[in-house]
Write a protein that holds these residues in place. Structure first.
Motif, short mmCIF file in Angstrom:
data_model
loop_
_atom_site.label_atom_id
_atom_site.label_comp_id
_atom_site.label_asym_id
_atom_site.label_seq_id
_atom_site.Cartn_x
_atom_site.Cartn_y
_atom_site.Cartn_z
N LEU A 18 -14.93 28.28 11.09
CA LEU A 18 -15.79 26.90 11.27
C LEU A 18 -15.21 26.53 12.57
O LEU A 18 -16.07 26.05 13.36
CB LEU A 18 -15.40 25.89 10.05
CG LEU A 18 -16.23 26.03 8.79
CD1 LEU A 18 -15.47 25.13 7.91
CD2 LEU A 18 -17.59 26.35 8.87
N LYS A 19 -14.04 26.48 12.90
CA LYS A 19 -13.45 25.98 14.07
C LYS A 19 -13.85 26.86 15.33
O LYS A 19 -14.35 26.37 16.18
CB LYS A 19 -11.90 25.77 14.13
CG LYS A 19 -11.34 24.67 13.26
CD LYS A 19 -9.93 24.49 13.51
CE LYS A 19 -8.98 25.56 13.09
NZ LYS A 19 -7.54 25.35 13.23
N LYS A 20 -13.82 28.15 15.01
CA LYS A 20 -14.02 29.16 15.94
C LYS A 20 -15.41 29.16 16.60
O LYS A 20 -16.02 29.19 17.42
CB LYS A 20 -13.71 30.48 15.66
CG LYS A 20 -13.61 31.61 16.67
CD LYS A 20 -13.21 32.90 16.07
CE LYS A 20 -12.97 33.99 17.31
NZ LYS A 20 -12.19 35.15 16.86
N ALA A 21 -16.37 28.91 15.48
CA ALA A 21 -17.79 28.66 15.74
C ALA A 21 -18.05 27.43 16.54
O ALA A 21 -19.14 27.04 16.75
CB ALA A 21 -18.65 28.85 14.33
N GLY A 22 -17.13 26.48 16.46
CA GLY A 22 -17.50 24.99 17.01
C GLY A 22 -18.29 24.13 15.84
O GLY A 22 -18.83 23.05 16.52
N VAL A 24 -16.82 22.54 13.41
CA VAL A 24 -15.92 21.44 13.33
C VAL A 24 -14.89 21.66 14.42
O VAL A 24 -14.63 22.35 15.05
CB VAL A 24 -14.98 21.48 11.97
CG1 VAL A 24 -16.01 21.54 10.88
CG2 VAL A 24 -14.14 22.89 11.84
N SER A 25 -14.39 20.20 14.50
CA SER A 25 -13.37 20.13 15.95
C SER A 25 -11.71 20.25 15.44
O SER A 25 -11.07 20.50 16.19
CB SER A 25 -13.66 18.59 16.54
OG SER A 25 -13.31 17.77 15.41
N SER A 26 -11.51 20.24 14.07
CA SER A 26 -10.23 20.34 13.86
C SER A 26 -9.94 20.99 12.38
O SER A 26 -11.09 21.10 11.69
CB SER A 26 -9.49 19.05 13.80
OG SER A 26 -10.10 18.22 12.82
N GLY A 27 -8.91 21.41 11.86
CA GLY A 27 -8.57 22.00 10.65
C GLY A 27 -8.55 20.71 9.70
O GLY A 27 -9.10 21.24 8.64
N LYS A 31 -10.96 21.09 6.48
CA LYS A 31 -10.60 20.79 5.15
C LYS A 31 -11.63 19.99 4.40
O LYS A 31 -11.94 20.00 3.14
CB LYS A 31 -9.35 20.34 5.14
CG LYS A 31 -8.75 20.03 3.86
CD LYS A 31 -7.15 19.46 3.90
CE LYS A 31 -6.47 19.12 2.61
NZ LYS A 31 -5.42 18.66 2.50
N GLU A 32 -11.95 18.67 5.13
CA GLU A 32 -12.75 17.67 4.42
C GLU A 32 -14.04 18.28 4.27
O GLU A 32 -14.50 17.91 3.28
CB GLU A 32 -13.04 16.66 5.40
CG GLU A 32 -11.60 15.78 5.78
CD GLU A 32 -11.69 14.76 6.76
OE1 GLU A 32 -12.77 14.69 7.46
OE2 GLU A 32 -10.85 14.06 6.98
N VAL A 33 -14.75 18.80 5.17
CA VAL A 33 -16.36 19.34 4.65
C VAL A 33 -16.23 20.44 3.83
O VAL A 33 -17.10 20.42 2.65
CB VAL A 33 -16.96 19.96 5.99
CG1 VAL A 33 -17.18 18.58 7.07
CG2 VAL A 33 -16.51 21.19 6.68
N ILE A 34 -15.10 21.32 3.71
CA ILE A 34 -14.74 22.28 2.60
C ILE A 34 -14.66 21.56 1.41
O ILE A 34 -15.28 22.01 0.41
CB ILE A 34 -14.04 23.17 2.95
CG1 ILE A 34 -14.37 23.97 4.17
CG2 ILE A 34 -13.57 24.23 1.70
CD1 ILE A 34 -13.29 24.84 4.79
#
Length: 70
Positions: A18-22, A24-27, A31-34
């Protein structure tokens, strides 16, 4: 959109993808969206941030789809 697994790795973890795809901006955001049930892997809700994704897996979040490729 595609996210590539590094040559030296067999898989990529869901939060990292998710981060690599841009998407989400952070881990922490990943975690929150998951945990909120907003992410699907191969069409099914996924609640584990550390879920291993392999070549051919698809991730859906916020109207975007990511395909995991080698």
């Amino acid at each position: 959109m595609e996210v590539k697994i590094r040559e030296t790795d067999e898989f990529i973890k869901l939060g990292q993808a998710l981060k690599k795809a841009g998407l989400v901006s952070s881990g922490v955001e990943a975690k929150e969206v998951i945990l909120d049930g907003e992410v699907q892997v191969n069409g099914e809700e996924e609640l584990r941030r550390g879920r291993k994704l392999y070549n051919g897996d698809t991730v859906s979040y916020n109207g975007e789809e990511i395909k995991i490729v080698r």
